[in-house]
Scaffold this motif. Structure first.
Motif, PDB file in Angstrom:
ATOM      1  N   LEU A  48      60.902  70.955  51.457  1.00  0.00           N
ATOM      2  CA  LEU A  48      60.467  70.865  50.028  1.00  0.00           C
ATOM      3  C   LEU A  48      59.988  69.334  49.869  1.00  0.00           C
ATOM      4  O   LEU A  48      59.341  69.004  49.065  1.00  0.00           O
ATOM      5  N   ARG A  49      60.891  68.456  50.540  1.00  0.00           N
ATOM      6  CA  ARG A  49      60.786  67.028  50.266  1.00  0.00           C
ATOM      7  C   ARG A  49      59.617  66.534  50.879  1.00  0.00           C
ATOM      8  O   ARG A  49      59.064  65.372  50.559  1.00  0.00           O
ATOM      9  N   PHE A  50      58.991  67.401  51.845  1.00  0.00           N
ATOM     10  CA  PHE A  50      57.842  66.912  52.438  1.00  0.00           C
ATOM     11  C   PHE A  50      56.674  66.773  51.370  1.00  0.00           C
ATOM     12  O   PHE A  50      55.589  66.169  51.382  1.00  0.00           O
ATOM     13  N   ILE A  51      56.656  67.725  50.278  1.00  0.00           N
ATOM     14  CA  ILE A  51      55.688  67.940  49.252  1.00  0.00           C
ATOM     15  C   ILE A  51      55.537  66.726  48.449  1.00  0.00           C
ATOM     16  O   ILE A  51      54.225  66.509  48.183  1.00  0.00           O
ATOM     17  N   ASN A  52      56.590  65.895  48.371  1.00  0.00           N
ATOM     18  CA  ASN A  52      56.486  64.688  47.285  1.00  0.00           C
ATOM     19  C   ASN A  52      56.763  63.512  48.412  1.00  0.00           C
ATOM     20  O   ASN A  52      56.755  62.298  47.707  1.00  0.00           O
ATOM     21  N   LEU A  53      56.672  63.688  49.404  1.00  0.00           N
ATOM     22  CA  LEU A  53      56.965  62.788  50.506  1.00  0.00           C
ATOM     23  C   LEU A  53      58.313  61.836  50.152  1.00  0.00           C
ATOM     24  O   LEU A  53      58.421  60.714  50.553  1.00  0.00           O
ATOM     25  N   LEU A  54      59.373  62.445  49.526  1.00  0.00           N
ATOM     26  CA  LEU A  54      60.847  61.937  49.703  1.00  0.00           C
ATOM     27  C   LEU A  54      61.046  61.689  51.028  1.00  0.00           C
ATOM     28  O   LEU A  54      61.911  61.091  51.453  1.00  0.00           O
ATOM     29  N   GLU A  55      60.778  62.706  51.870  1.00  0.00           N
ATOM     30  CA  GLU A  55      60.650  62.694  53.415  1.00  0.00           C
ATOM     31  C   GLU A  55      59.338  62.875  53.864  1.00  0.00           C
ATOM     32  O   GLU A  55      58.412  63.743  53.572  1.00  0.00           O
ATOM     33  N   LYS A  56      59.129  62.082  55.016  1.00  0.00           N
ATOM     34  CA  LYS A  56      57.720  62.085  55.686  1.00  0.00           C
ATOM     35  C   LYS A  56      57.805  62.765  57.029  1.00  0.00           C
ATOM     36  O   LYS A  56      58.678  62.400  57.799  1.00  0.00           O
ATOM     37  N   GLN A  75      50.683  53.053  45.715  1.00  0.00           N
ATOM     38  CA  GLN A  75      50.126  53.039  44.430  1.00  0.00           C
ATOM     39  C   GLN A  75      49.302  54.469  44.269  1.00  0.00           C
ATOM     40  O   GLN A  75      49.811  54.991  43.311  1.00  0.00           O
ATOM     41  N   GLN A  76      48.628  54.847  45.351  1.00  0.00           N
ATOM     42  CA  GLN A  76      48.108  56.261  44.851  1.00  0.00           C
ATOM     43  C   GLN A  76      49.131  57.167  45.174  1.00  0.00           C
ATOM     44  O   GLN A  76      48.873  58.362  44.320  1.00  0.00           O
ATOM     45  N   LEU A  77      50.035  56.948  46.181  1.00  0.00           N
ATOM     46  CA  LEU A  77      51.017  58.110  46.115  1.00  0.00           C
ATOM     47  C   LEU A  77      52.075  58.199  44.956  1.00  0.00           C
ATOM     48  O   LEU A  77      52.618  59.314  44.394  1.00  0.00           O
ATOM     49  N   ASN A  78      52.102  57.112  44.394  1.00  0.00           N
ATOM     50  CA  ASN A  78      53.016  57.110  43.028  1.00  0.00           C
ATOM     51  C   ASN A  78      52.344  58.031  41.863  1.00  0.00           C
ATOM     52  O   ASN A  78      52.877  58.575  41.086  1.00  0.00           O
ATOM     53  N   LEU A  79      50.948  57.769  42.024  1.00  0.00           N
ATOM     54  CA  LEU A  79      50.127  58.303  40.969  1.00  0.00           C
ATOM     55  C   LEU A  79      50.263  59.753  41.070  1.00  0.00           C
ATOM     56  O   LEU A  79      50.294  60.528  40.160  1.00  0.00           O
ATOM     57  N   GLN A  80      50.063  60.081  42.449  1.00  0.00           N
ATOM     58  CA  GLN A  80      50.204  61.796  42.878  1.00  0.00           C
ATOM     59  C   GLN A  80      51.557  62.259  42.611  1.00  0.00           C
ATOM     60  O   GLN A  80      51.591  63.434  42.183  1.00  0.00           O
ATOM     61  N   ARG A  81      52.691  61.343  42.635  1.00  0.00           N
ATOM     62  CA  ARG A  81      53.970  61.987  42.474  1.00  0.00           C
ATOM     63  C   ARG A  81      54.042  62.373  40.934  1.00  0.00           C
ATOM     64  O   ARG A  81      55.144  63.403  40.674  1.00  0.00           O
ATOM     65  N   LYS A  82      53.496  61.500  40.007  1.00  0.00           N
ATOM     66  CA  LYS A  82      53.683  61.937  38.745  1.00  0.00           C
ATOM     67  C   LYS A  82      53.187  63.165  38.172  1.00  0.00           C
ATOM     68  O   LYS A  82      53.622  63.574  37.131  1.00  0.00           O
ATOM     69  N   SER A  83      52.630  63.938  38.889  1.00  0.00           N
ATOM     70  CA  SER A  83      52.166  65.559  38.731  1.00  0.00           C
ATOM     71  C   SER A  83      53.347  66.299  39.129  1.00  0.00           C
ATOM     72  O   SER A  83      53.201  67.565  39.043  1.00  0.00           O
ATOM     73  N   MET A  84      54.478  65.796  39.881  1.00  0.00           N
ATOM     74  CA  MET A  84      55.448  66.489  40.449  1.00  0.00           C
ATOM     75  C   MET A  84      56.724  66.071  39.555  1.00  0.00           C
ATOM     76  O   MET A  84      57.065  65.031  39.337  1.00  0.00           O
TER      77      MET A  84
END
Length: 245
Positions: A48-56, A75-84
Protein backbone atom coordinates in the motif's frame (compact mmCIF):
# COMPACT_ATOMS: atom_id res chain seq x y z
CA UNK A 1 -4.74 3.18 -13.22
CA UNK A 2 -2.24 2.14 -10.56
CA UNK A 3 0.41 -0.36 -11.61
CA UNK A 4 2.94 -2.07 -9.39
CA UNK A 5 5.41 -3.77 -11.71
CA UNK A 6 7.74 -6.43 -10.33
CA UNK A 7 8.13 -4.61 -7.00
CA UNK A 8 10.33 -6.03 -4.24
CA UNK A 9 11.41 -4.82 -0.82
CA UNK A 10 13.85 -6.28 1.73
CA UNK A 11 14.79 -5.35 5.28
CA UNK A 12 17.53 -6.33 7.69
CA UNK A 13 16.29 -7.93 10.91
CA UNK A 14 18.84 -9.18 13.43
CA UNK A 15 21.45 -8.96 10.66
CA UNK A 16 19.36 -11.24 8.45
CA UNK A 17 17.69 -10.27 5.18
CA UNK A 18 13.90 -10.41 5.28
CA UNK A 19 12.03 -10.21 1.98
CA UNK A 20 8.87 -8.21 2.78
CA UNK A 21 7.67 -8.11 -0.84
CA UNK A 22 8.86 -10.44 -3.59
CA UNK A 23 8.40 -9.47 -7.25
CA UNK A 24 4.71 -8.57 -7.09
CA UNK A 25 2.69 -7.25 -10.02
CA UNK A 26 -0.67 -5.51 -9.51
CA UNK A 27 -2.99 -3.47 -11.72
CA UNK A 28 -5.70 -1.42 -9.99
CA UNK A 29 -8.34 0.12 -12.20
CA UNK A 30 -9.66 3.67 -11.87
CA UNK A 31 -12.69 3.92 -9.57
CA UNK A 32 -12.14 0.39 -8.25
CA UNK A 33 -12.29 -0.69 -4.62
CA UNK A 34 -9.30 -2.98 -4.45
CA UNK A 35 -8.41 -5.02 -1.37
CA UNK A 36 -5.05 -6.34 -0.25
CA UNK A 37 -5.42 -9.05 2.37
CA UNK A 38 -3.12 -11.31 4.30
CA UNK A 39 -2.04 -12.25 7.76
CA UNK A 40 0.18 -10.04 9.92
CA UNK A 41 3.60 -9.60 8.31
CA UNK A 42 2.43 -10.72 4.86
CA UNK A 43 3.66 -7.49 3.23
CA UNK A 44 0.29 -5.92 2.52
CA UNK A 45 0.94 -2.54 4.20
CA UNK A 46 4.28 -2.28 2.42
CA UNK A 47 2.48 -2.72 -0.91
CA UNK A 48 0.00 0.00 0.00
CA UNK A 49 2.76 2.44 0.92
CA UNK A 50 4.46 1.84 -2.41
CA UNK A 51 1.53 3.58 -4.10
CA UNK A 52 2.34 6.99 -2.59
CA UNK A 53 6.01 6.12 -2.03
CA UNK A 54 5.86 6.39 1.74
CA UNK A 55 8.02 3.33 1.21
CA UNK A 56 10.12 2.87 -1.91
CA UNK A 57 10.60 -0.56 -3.48
CA UNK A 58 14.16 -1.78 -3.89
CA UNK A 59 13.24 -2.96 -7.37
CA UNK A 60 10.40 -2.47 -9.82
CA UNK A 61 8.15 0.39 -10.92
CA UNK A 62 5.20 2.25 -9.43
CA UNK A 63 3.01 3.82 -12.13
CA UNK A 64 0.00 6.06 -11.50
CA UNK A 65 -1.86 7.00 -14.69
CA UNK A 66 1.25 6.02 -16.63
CA UNK A 67 3.64 8.18 -14.57
CA UNK A 68 6.57 6.35 -12.96
CA UNK A 69 6.69 7.83 -9.45
CA UNK A 70 10.22 6.59 -8.85
CA UNK A 71 11.44 8.80 -11.69
CA UNK A 72 9.97 12.01 -10.31
CA UNK A 73 11.79 14.82 -8.55
CA UNK A 74 10.79 15.57 -4.95
CA UNK A 75 8.67 18.51 -6.12
CA UNK A 76 6.96 16.43 -8.81
CA UNK A 77 6.32 13.61 -6.34
CA UNK A 78 4.76 15.99 -3.81
CA UNK A 79 2.46 17.25 -6.55
CA UNK A 80 1.49 13.68 -7.48
CA UNK A 81 0.82 12.84 -3.83
CA UNK A 82 -1.73 15.64 -3.61
CA UNK A 83 -4.10 13.46 -5.64
CA UNK A 84 -3.94 10.79 -2.92
CA UNK A 85 -5.09 10.62 0.69
CA UNK A 86 -4.53 8.03 3.38
CA UNK A 87 -6.56 6.63 6.29
CA UNK A 88 -4.62 5.01 9.12
CA UNK A 89 -5.34 2.20 11.55
CA UNK A 90 -4.80 4.30 14.68
CA UNK A 91 -6.41 7.51 13.38
CA UNK A 92 -3.24 9.71 13.61
CA UNK A 93 -5.11 12.70 15.04
CA UNK A 94 -3.44 15.60 16.83
CA UNK A 95 -4.80 15.58 20.38
CA UNK A 96 -4.27 19.32 20.91
CA UNK A 97 -6.40 20.23 17.89
CA UNK A 98 -10.17 20.18 17.50
CA UNK A 99 -12.06 18.00 15.05
CA UNK A 100 -12.26 20.94 12.64
CA UNK A 101 -8.54 21.71 12.95
CA UNK A 102 -7.56 18.07 12.39
CA UNK A 103 -9.70 17.92 9.25
CA UNK A 104 -8.27 21.18 7.88
CA UNK A 105 -4.65 20.16 8.51
CA UNK A 106 -3.91 19.02 4.91
CA UNK A 107 -5.07 22.40 3.60
CA UNK A 108 -2.63 24.14 5.94
CA UNK A 109 0.27 22.05 4.70
CA UNK A 110 -0.39 22.26 0.93
CA UNK A 111 -2.29 24.32 -1.61
CA UNK A 112 -5.18 22.54 -3.32
CA UNK A 113 -7.18 23.90 -6.25
CA UNK A 114 -10.42 22.11 -5.44
CA UNK A 115 -11.47 21.02 -1.95
CA UNK A 116 -14.58 20.20 0.02
CA UNK A 117 -15.99 22.85 2.35
CA UNK A 118 -15.42 22.09 6.06
CA UNK A 119 -19.12 22.00 6.88
CA UNK A 120 -19.75 19.86 3.79
CA UNK A 121 -17.23 17.21 4.83
CA UNK A 122 -18.39 17.33 8.47
CA UNK A 123 -21.91 16.66 7.29
CA UNK A 124 -20.65 13.86 5.03
CA UNK A 125 -19.13 11.99 8.00
CA UNK A 126 -21.91 13.02 10.41
CA UNK A 127 -19.68 15.00 12.78
CA UNK A 128 -21.15 18.52 12.62
CA UNK A 129 -22.13 18.37 16.27
CA UNK A 130 -18.52 17.49 17.21
CA UNK A 131 -16.81 20.24 15.22
CA UNK A 132 -15.22 21.87 18.28
CA UNK A 133 -14.50 18.69 20.21
CA UNK A 134 -11.03 17.27 20.84
CA UNK A 135 -10.00 13.67 20.05
CA UNK A 136 -10.11 12.74 23.74
CA UNK A 137 -13.85 13.49 23.69
CA UNK A 138 -14.57 11.11 20.79
CA UNK A 139 -15.24 7.39 20.45
CA UNK A 140 -13.03 5.20 18.28
CA UNK A 141 -15.56 5.27 15.45
CA UNK A 142 -15.80 9.06 15.62
CA UNK A 143 -12.01 9.38 15.55
CA UNK A 144 -11.86 7.27 12.41
CA UNK A 145 -14.57 9.41 10.81
CA UNK A 146 -12.40 12.46 11.54
CA UNK A 147 -9.55 10.65 9.79
CA UNK A 148 -11.79 9.92 6.82
CA UNK A 149 -13.00 13.54 6.68
CA UNK A 150 -9.38 14.75 6.73
CA UNK A 151 -8.65 12.41 3.82
CA UNK A 152 -11.73 13.43 1.82
CA UNK A 153 -11.50 17.21 2.19
CA UNK A 154 -8.84 17.38 -0.55
CA UNK A 155 -11.07 15.44 -2.99
CA UNK A 156 -8.44 12.79 -3.72
CA UNK A 157 -8.49 10.60 -6.79
CA UNK A 158 -7.02 7.75 -4.75
CA UNK A 159 -7.86 6.85 -1.15
CA UNK A 160 -5.43 4.51 0.60
CA UNK A 161 -6.80 2.72 3.68
CA UNK A 162 -4.42 0.89 6.02
CA UNK A 163 -6.44 -1.39 8.34
CA UNK A 164 -9.13 1.30 8.79
CA UNK A 165 -11.42 -0.80 11.01
CA UNK A 166 -9.07 -3.03 13.00
CA UNK A 167 -9.34 -0.83 16.11
CA UNK A 168 -13.17 -0.75 15.99
CA UNK A 169 -15.99 -2.98 17.15
CA UNK A 170 -18.47 -4.62 14.78
CA UNK A 171 -21.03 -1.78 14.84
CA UNK A 172 -18.45 0.94 14.23
CA UNK A 173 -16.87 -1.17 11.50
CA UNK A 174 -20.22 -1.37 9.71
CA UNK A 175 -20.52 2.44 9.89
CA UNK A 176 -17.06 2.90 8.35
CA UNK A 177 -17.86 0.42 5.56
CA UNK A 178 -21.02 2.36 4.69
CA UNK A 179 -19.09 5.63 4.76
CA UNK A 180 -16.39 4.31 2.42
CA UNK A 181 -19.04 2.91 0.07
CA UNK A 182 -20.72 6.32 -0.04
CA UNK A 183 -17.40 8.12 -0.61
CA UNK A 184 -16.61 5.79 -3.48
CA UNK A 185 -20.04 6.25 -5.06
CA UNK A 186 -20.43 10.01 -4.64
CA UNK A 187 -16.82 11.18 -5.02
CA UNK A 188 -15.80 8.68 -7.72
CA UNK A 189 -12.43 7.75 -6.32
CA UNK A 190 -10.22 4.69 -6.41
CA UNK A 191 -9.95 3.01 -3.01
CA UNK A 192 -7.14 0.64 -2.07
CA UNK A 193 -7.80 -1.15 1.19
CA UNK A 194 -5.39 -3.19 3.31
CA UNK A 195 -6.98 -5.46 5.89
CA UNK A 196 -6.89 -8.89 7.48
CA UNK A 197 -10.65 -8.76 8.15
CA UNK A 198 -12.35 -11.02 5.65
CA UNK A 199 -15.88 -9.70 6.20
CA UNK A 200 -14.63 -6.22 5.26
CA UNK A 201 -13.39 -7.35 1.85
CA UNK A 202 -16.56 -9.34 1.24
CA UNK A 203 -18.74 -6.28 1.82
CA UNK A 204 -16.58 -3.62 0.20
CA UNK A 205 -14.06 -4.76 -2.41
CA UNK A 206 -14.45 -5.49 -6.11
CA UNK A 207 -11.22 -7.49 -6.33
CA UNK A 208 -8.82 -8.76 -3.70
CA UNK A 209 -5.10 -9.52 -3.83
CA UNK A 210 -4.15 -12.26 -1.37
CA UNK A 211 -0.54 -11.99 -0.17
CA UNK A 212 1.44 -14.36 2.01
CA UNK A 213 5.05 -14.02 3.16
CA UNK A 214 5.65 -11.24 0.67
CA UNK A 215 4.28 -13.13 -2.32
CA UNK A 216 1.13 -12.66 -4.35
CA UNK A 217 -0.96 -15.83 -3.99
CA UNK A 218 -3.86 -14.81 -6.22
CA UNK A 219 -6.18 -11.99 -7.24
CA UNK A 220 -9.77 -12.92 -6.46
CA UNK A 221 -12.82 -11.22 -7.89
CA UNK A 222 -15.62 -10.73 -5.41
CA UNK A 223 -18.39 -13.03 -6.75
CA UNK A 224 -16.25 -14.45 -9.60
CA UNK A 225 -13.73 -16.80 -8.02
CA UNK A 226 -10.77 -18.69 -9.37
CA UNK A 227 -11.02 -22.46 -9.06
CA UNK A 228 -7.34 -23.17 -8.38
CA UNK A 229 -6.66 -24.83 -5.05
CA UNK A 230 -3.68 -23.36 -3.22
CA UNK A 231 -2.32 -25.06 -0.08
CA UNK A 232 -2.73 -21.88 1.95
CA UNK A 233 -5.20 -21.67 4.82
CA UNK A 234 -5.61 -17.90 4.70
CA UNK A 235 -6.24 -18.00 0.96
CA UNK A 236 -8.80 -20.75 1.44
CA UNK A 237 -10.48 -18.62 4.12
CA UNK A 238 -10.74 -15.71 1.68
CA UNK A 239 -12.39 -17.94 -0.92
CA UNK A 240 -14.76 -19.41 1.64
CA UNK A 241 -15.89 -15.98 2.83
CA UNK A 242 -16.50 -14.77 -0.72
CA UNK A 243 -18.30 -17.95 -1.74
CA UNK A 244 -20.72 -17.46 1.16
CA UNK A 245 -21.60 -13.88 0.16
Amino acid sequence: MIELINVSKSYLSNHEKVEAVKEINLNIENNEIFGIVGESGAGKSTLLRFINLLEKPDEGQVLVDGVDLLGLSRQQLNLQRKSMSMIFQHFNLLNNKTVADNILLPLELHDYRDTMDLDEVLDFVDLKAHKSHYPSQLSGGQKQRVGIARALITKPKVLLCDEPTSALDVMRTSEIIQLLQRAHHELEMTIVLVTHELDLIRRLCHRVAVVDQGQLIDIVENHVLHSEDYPNSYYESVLEVLRND
